[in-house]
Design a protein around this motif. Structure first.
Motif, PDB file in Angstrom:
ATOM      1  N   ALA A  55     -14.302  -6.187  -8.181  1.00 16.40           N
ATOM      2  CA  ALA A  55     -13.309  -5.590  -7.279  1.00 16.40           C
ATOM      3  C   ALA A  55     -13.963  -5.074  -6.006  1.00 16.40           C
ATOM      4  O   ALA A  55     -13.365  -5.130  -4.920  1.00 16.40           O
ATOM      5  N   GLU A  56     -15.165  -4.583  -6.113  1.00 16.73           N
ATOM      6  CA  GLU A  56     -15.846  -4.043  -4.932  1.00 16.73           C
ATOM      7  C   GLU A  56     -16.168  -5.129  -3.911  1.00 16.73           C
ATOM      8  O   GLU A  56     -16.108  -4.890  -2.702  1.00 16.73           O
ATOM      9  N   VAL A  57     -16.516  -6.323  -4.393  1.00  9.26           N
ATOM     10  CA  VAL A  57     -16.964  -7.382  -3.485  1.00  9.26           C
ATOM     11  C   VAL A  57     -15.834  -8.277  -3.024  1.00  9.26           C
ATOM     12  O   VAL A  57     -16.075  -9.244  -2.289  1.00  9.26           O
ATOM     13  N   GLY A  58     -14.580  -7.991  -3.442  1.00 15.03           N
ATOM     14  CA  GLY A  58     -13.457  -8.722  -2.872  1.00 15.03           C
ATOM     15  C   GLY A  58     -12.510  -9.351  -3.862  1.00 15.03           C
ATOM     16  O   GLY A  58     -11.360  -9.644  -3.508  1.00 15.03           O
ATOM     17  N   ASP A  59     -12.917  -9.585  -5.104  1.00 10.68           N
ATOM     18  CA  ASP A  59     -12.029 -10.198  -6.086  1.00 10.68           C
ATOM     19  C   ASP A  59     -11.540  -9.113  -7.044  1.00 10.68           C
ATOM     20  O   ASP A  59     -12.190  -8.787  -8.038  1.00 10.68           O
ATOM     21  N   ASP A 165     -10.543  -7.963   3.097  1.00 16.45           N
ATOM     22  CA  ASP A 165     -11.564  -8.663   3.871  1.00 16.45           C
ATOM     23  C   ASP A 165     -12.928  -8.426   3.218  1.00 16.45           C
ATOM     24  O   ASP A 165     -13.303  -7.294   2.926  1.00 16.45           O
ATOM     25  N   ARG A 166     -13.677  -9.491   3.000  1.00 18.61           N
ATOM     26  CA  ARG A 166     -14.943  -9.382   2.301  1.00 18.61           C
ATOM     27  C   ARG A 166     -16.053  -8.811   3.185  1.00 18.61           C
ATOM     28  O   ARG A 166     -17.130  -8.484   2.673  1.00 18.61           O
ATOM     29  N   GLU A 167     -15.806  -8.678   4.484  1.00 18.13           N
ATOM     30  CA  GLU A 167     -16.814  -8.106   5.366  1.00 18.13           C
ATOM     31  C   GLU A 167     -16.699  -6.592   5.445  1.00 18.13           C
ATOM     32  O   GLU A 167     -17.698  -5.886   5.330  1.00 18.13           O
ATOM     33  N   ASN A 168     -15.453  -6.079   5.658  1.00 18.18           N
ATOM     34  CA  ASN A 168     -15.321  -4.622   5.814  1.00 18.18           C
ATOM     35  C   ASN A 168     -14.585  -3.979   4.645  1.00 18.18           C
ATOM     36  O   ASN A 168     -14.579  -2.757   4.534  1.00 18.18           O
ATOM     37  N   GLY A 169     -13.952  -4.764   3.785  1.00 15.44           N
ATOM     38  CA  GLY A 169     -13.280  -4.206   2.616  1.00 15.44           C
ATOM     39  C   GLY A 169     -12.037  -3.396   2.931  1.00 15.44           C
ATOM     40  O   GLY A 169     -11.551  -2.667   2.048  1.00 15.44           O
ATOM     41  N   ARG A 170     -11.462  -3.526   4.143  1.00 14.05           N
ATOM     42  CA  ARG A 170     -10.324  -2.693   4.538  1.00 14.05           C
ATOM     43  C   ARG A 170      -9.130  -3.523   5.015  1.00 14.05           C
ATOM     44  O   ARG A 170      -7.991  -3.128   4.803  1.00 14.05           O
ATOM     45  N   TYR A 171      -9.365  -4.643   5.690  1.00 11.04           N
ATOM     46  CA  TYR A 171      -8.252  -5.458   6.155  1.00 11.04           C
ATOM     47  C   TYR A 171      -7.642  -6.185   4.963  1.00 11.04           C
ATOM     48  O   TYR A 171      -8.352  -6.721   4.108  1.00 11.04           O
ATOM     49  N   LEU A 172      -6.310  -6.226   4.917  1.00 10.76           N
ATOM     50  CA  LEU A 172      -5.604  -6.840   3.802  1.00 10.76           C
ATOM     51  C   LEU A 172      -5.010  -8.179   4.246  1.00 10.76           C
ATOM     52  O   LEU A 172      -4.418  -8.274   5.321  1.00 10.76           O
ATOM     53  N   TYR A 173      -5.185  -9.196   3.394  1.00  5.69           N
ATOM     54  CA  TYR A 173      -4.675 -10.529   3.682  1.00  5.69           C
ATOM     55  C   TYR A 173      -3.828 -11.007   2.512  1.00  5.69           C
ATOM     56  O   TYR A 173      -4.012 -10.582   1.363  1.00  5.69           O
ATOM     57  N   LEU A 174      -2.921 -11.946   2.804  1.00  8.17           N
ATOM     58  CA  LEU A 174      -2.093 -12.565   1.780  1.00  8.17           C
ATOM     59  C   LEU A 174      -2.800 -13.805   1.264  1.00  8.17           C
ATOM     60  O   LEU A 174      -3.219 -14.675   2.039  1.00  8.17           O
ATOM     61  N   ARG A 175      -2.930 -13.903  -0.059  1.00 13.15           N
ATOM     62  CA  ARG A 175      -3.592 -15.057  -0.658  1.00 13.15           C
ATOM     63  C   ARG A 175      -2.682 -16.282  -0.551  1.00 13.15           C
ATOM     64  O   ARG A 175      -1.478 -16.211  -0.785  1.00 13.15           O
ATOM     65  N   ASP A 176      -3.291 -17.407  -0.211  1.00 13.90           N
ATOM     66  CA  ASP A 176      -2.531 -18.645  -0.033  1.00 13.90           C
ATOM     67  C   ASP A 176      -3.445 -19.805  -0.390  1.00 13.90           C
ATOM     68  O   ASP A 176      -4.693 -19.677  -0.433  1.00 13.90           O
ATOM     69  N   ASN A 177      -2.829 -20.964  -0.645  1.00 16.14           N
ATOM     70  CA  ASN A 177      -3.636 -22.145  -0.964  1.00 16.14           C
ATOM     71  C   ASN A 177      -4.554 -22.544   0.186  1.00 16.14           C
ATOM     72  O   ASN A 177      -5.607 -23.163  -0.029  1.00 16.14           O
ATOM     73  N   ALA A 193      -3.251   4.847  -1.242  1.00 13.04           N
ATOM     74  CA  ALA A 193      -3.452   6.215  -1.732  1.00 13.04           C
ATOM     75  C   ALA A 193      -4.944   6.495  -1.833  1.00 13.04           C
ATOM     76  O   ALA A 193      -5.685   5.729  -2.468  1.00 13.04           O
ATOM     77  N   LYS A 194      -5.369   7.566  -1.218  1.00 12.53           N
ATOM     78  CA  LYS A 194      -6.793   7.897  -1.204  1.00 12.53           C
ATOM     79  C   LYS A 194      -7.051   9.052  -2.169  1.00 12.53           C
ATOM     80  O   LYS A 194      -6.937  10.226  -1.812  1.00 12.53           O
ATOM     81  N   ALA A 195      -7.367   8.706  -3.423  1.00 10.91           N
ATOM     82  CA  ALA A 195      -7.782   9.744  -4.365  1.00 10.91           C
ATOM     83  C   ALA A 195      -9.171  10.261  -4.020  1.00 10.91           C
ATOM     84  O   ALA A 195      -9.529  11.384  -4.373  1.00 10.91           O
ATOM     85  N   LYS A 196      -9.943   9.429  -3.327  1.00  8.07           N
ATOM     86  CA  LYS A 196     -11.263   9.842  -2.850  1.00  8.07           C
ATOM     87  C   LYS A 196     -11.612   8.996  -1.633  1.00  8.07           C
ATOM     88  O   LYS A 196     -10.976   7.962  -1.376  1.00  8.07           O
ATOM     89  N   SER A 197     -12.596   9.423  -0.901  1.00 12.29           N
ATOM     90  CA  SER A 197     -13.018   8.679   0.285  1.00 12.29           C
ATOM     91  C   SER A 197     -13.773   7.426  -0.132  1.00 12.29           C
ATOM     92  O   SER A 197     -14.383   7.359  -1.195  1.00 12.29           O
ATOM     93  N   GLY A 198     -13.745   6.418   0.741  1.00 13.48           N
ATOM     94  CA  GLY A 198     -14.442   5.169   0.451  1.00 13.48           C
ATOM     95  C   GLY A 198     -13.545   3.975   0.638  1.00 13.48           C
ATOM     96  O   GLY A 198     -12.515   4.041   1.321  1.00 13.48           O
ATOM     97  N   LEU A 199     -13.926   2.862   0.032  1.00 13.45           N
ATOM     98  CA  LEU A 199     -13.134   1.645   0.131  1.00 13.45           C
ATOM     99  C   LEU A 199     -11.775   1.852  -0.515  1.00 13.45           C
ATOM    100  O   LEU A 199     -11.672   2.512  -1.547  1.00 13.45           O
ATOM    101  N   PRO A 200     -10.715   1.266   0.046  1.00 13.22           N
ATOM    102  CA  PRO A 200      -9.382   1.460  -0.536  1.00 13.22           C
ATOM    103  C   PRO A 200      -9.291   1.002  -1.988  1.00 13.22           C
ATOM    104  O   PRO A 200      -8.609   1.630  -2.792  1.00 13.22           O
ATOM    105  N   ILE A 201      -9.978  -0.104  -2.345  1.00  9.54           N
ATOM    106  CA  ILE A 201      -9.883  -0.608  -3.712  1.00  9.54           C
ATOM    107  C   ILE A 201     -10.553   0.342  -4.703  1.00  9.54           C
ATOM    108  O   ILE A 201     -10.261   0.294  -5.916  1.00  9.54           O
ATOM    109  N   ARG A 202     -11.407   1.233  -4.228  1.00  8.57           N
ATOM    110  CA  ARG A 202     -12.076   2.194  -5.105  1.00  8.57           C
ATOM    111  C   ARG A 202     -11.397   3.558  -5.082  1.00  8.57           C
ATOM    112  O   ARG A 202     -11.906   4.511  -5.656  1.00  8.57           O
ATOM    113  N   GLY A 203     -10.234   3.644  -4.404  1.00  2.00           N
ATOM    114  CA  GLY A 203      -9.539   4.924  -4.302  1.00  2.00           C
ATOM    115  C   GLY A 203      -8.464   5.133  -5.332  1.00  2.00           C
ATOM    116  O   GLY A 203      -7.840   6.190  -5.360  1.00  2.00           O
TER     117      GLY A 203
END
Length: 527
Positions: A55-59, A165-177, A193-203
């Motif tokens: 999850a941290e690296v993008g998947d 986005d796999r570079e900054n971990g903050r921009y959100l994209y729609l998955r497509d073929n 929702a930011k339960a803590k500071s950091g990457l959104p997927i880790r919040g």
């Protein structure tokens, strides 16, 4: 200067025909499928660590599926997370214009009407799904009303259909073929929702609760195995060294049948011993460990345990911990209000007013519903300060009463008690009997008046006491009025206090002496 979205990218003008079409939809053969994996089945520490790293690296697909399963399989986690999500429903939504202009007032009114519709209010819970997973996405459903476009509904979108986005971990994209696609402007409400500071997927709280969920799941499985065997007697079969493999197989089959069928046969040369199970207290270990993990989940999600777990002094401790939960609820409300202002009010301004119109966004906030103690309000109504006005609508709301209609039957004000009637007593022709009756009435009315009271009343009514007081106090009052400072007032009071007995003292002394003689010898009092 271009208008930027929440990811810092310029917002492009979208044709109305595109806004009326859906973008985030499932389809056969697409990477956006409704089928989901089940990574929680057979979860191990090694597997969980791998899911969190992916999850941290993008998947984040496996992590989001795990978060979904945790809500389905752990009753306690589902309960406390549901409390956290639904706490927003206890608050009132307020929308205020950004300034005093007519355009700002119109934009605030449009935003208020949309947010207070039943369709949008029910979708707030879908937005709060970000508390567990870290983010949630709802697609805006636009519809045409006359010549204008308006928001008709919000549709929750599976978070697995998006990736960061796999570079900054903050921009959100729609998955497509064809690979990750940018999200169409003015088409999504993205709440992070930011339960803590950091990457959104880790919040999200699911990452925090995943380890507690796994270890608690181990405990529950061990507890189930223990409960299955607990209380059953141990069947111990003994065979001789000369027993053949067939004999040993017969003995094993026999001890197994004893536990199921309660009947078995064995050769005489074999022995079966029944060992009764005894309680060792091991069953408490599993229950205590399960409760401990539940308390950790309560602390992580709600910030306290007093309102979810039975503990010593729970009521008193709950009063303190309830404030902590209020702080968390208010923080969640502030984050959600900022999302609604950016994605709902911002979309309405750009679509309804045009890209070039500079209208300030309305201020959106959630506030706790005002509650009034009916008992305190009743006391305030009875003993209100002079000039304080209380609206009748506040009284109806505090007592949960409905304002009566014109044809309703109303309660009448209570009638005041009737005045006491004093019966007329005819005068008796005999003066002695009449005097005795008056004396008896006075005795029943209360304590009688003594001679001193009678003398004082006579002195006052005759004016002699008033003249004496004017002669003494009048001079004192005149001297105090002419005093220039506090020192002079103190000297005047000392001089009057040290003076010889005044006429008032002399008059009271003689009256008291006369009243005493009257009481002892029955003589008539005279000046």
């Amino acid at each position: 200067m271009a208008i930027l979205d929440q990811f810092g990218r310029p917002i492009q003008v979208v044709p109305e025909t595109e806004l009326l079409e859906r973008q985030a939809v499932a389809s056969l053969g697409s990477v956006r499928q409704i089928q989901s994996g089940h990574p929680a089945d057979g979860l191990t520490p090694v597997r969980l660590a791998g899911i969190l790293r992916e999850a941290e690296v993008g998947d984040a697909t496996a992590y989001l599926e795990l978060a979904e399963q945790m809500e389905e399989k752990d009753l306690h986690y589902s309960a406390v997370l549901g409390v956290r999500k639904r706490a927003i429903r206890s608050l009132e939504l307020h929308v205020d214009p950004g300034d005093d202009s007519a355009a700002a007032g119109e934009l605030a009114e449009m935003t208020r009407d949309i947010l207070q519709s039943s369709a949008i209010r029910t979708t707030l819970i879908d937005m709060m799904d970000a508390i567990g997973k870290g983010y949630s996405v709802c697609e805006i459903i636009w519809e045409r009303q006359g010549k204008l476009l308006t928001i008709a509904d919000l549709d929750w979108v599976d978070p697995r259909w998006f990736e960061f986005d796999r570079e900054n971990g903050r921009y959100l994209y729609l998955r497509d073929n064809d690979g990750p696609q940018p999200l169409r402007p003015d088409s999504y409400v993205i709440h992070m929702a930011k339960a803590k500071s950091g990457l959104p997927i880790r919040g999200g709280l699911a990452r925090l609760a995943a380890w507690a969920y796994m270890f608690k799941n181990f405990t529950v499985k061990d507890w189930a195995i223990f409960c299955e065997a607990y209380g059953h007697p141990l069947r111990l079969g003994k065979y001789d060294t000369s027993a053949t493999p067939a004999d040993r197989s017969t003995l094993l089959r026999a001890v197994r049948q004893i536990g199921v069928d309660m009947a078995a046969i064995v050769p005489k040369s074999m022995e079966v011993e029944i060992v009764s199970a005894t309680s060792t207290g091991a069953e408490k270990l599993y229950e205590g460990k399960g409760r401990w993990w539940d308390e950790q989940l309560s602390k992580g999600v709600l910030g306290q345990v007093a309102t979810t777990d039975a503990i010593a002094g729970g009521h008193a401790v709950g009063k303190i911990h309830e404030n902590v939960r209020d702080d968390i609820r208010d923080a969640d409300a502030e984050q959600l209000a900022a999302t609604l202002q950016r994605d709902i009010a911002g979309a309405i301004r750009r679509v309804g007013f045009g890209q070039d119109v500079r209208v300030p966004l309305p201020h959106i906030r959630f506030e706790l519903k005002a509650e009034v103690d009916p008992a305190l309000l009743l006391q305030l109504m009875e003993k209100r300060p002079k000039g304080l006005k209380i609206a009748t609508s506040d009284v109806y709301r505090a007592f949960n009463l409905r304002k009566p209609d014109d044809d309703d039957e109303l309660l009448e004000d209570p009638a005041p008690p009737p005045p006491a009637v004093i019966p007329d007593i005819p005068a008796d022709p005999d003066p002695e009997k009449d005097a005795a009756r008056v004396t008896a009435a006075r005795a029943h009315d209360g304590p009688g008046r003594d001679s001193i009271d009678a003398l004082v009343d006579e002195l006052i009514s005759g004016g002699e006491m008033q003249r004496a007081l004017d002669g003494e106090i009048g001079a004192l009052i005149e001297a105090l009025q002419n005093a220039r400072d506090m020192d002079e007032i103190r000297d005047i009071l000392n001089a009057f206090g040290n003076s010889a007995p005044s006429q008032v003292h002399d008059l009271l002394t003689r009256s008291t002496f006369a009243a005493r003689l009257t009481g002892e010898v029955g003589a008539e009092t005279r000046d």
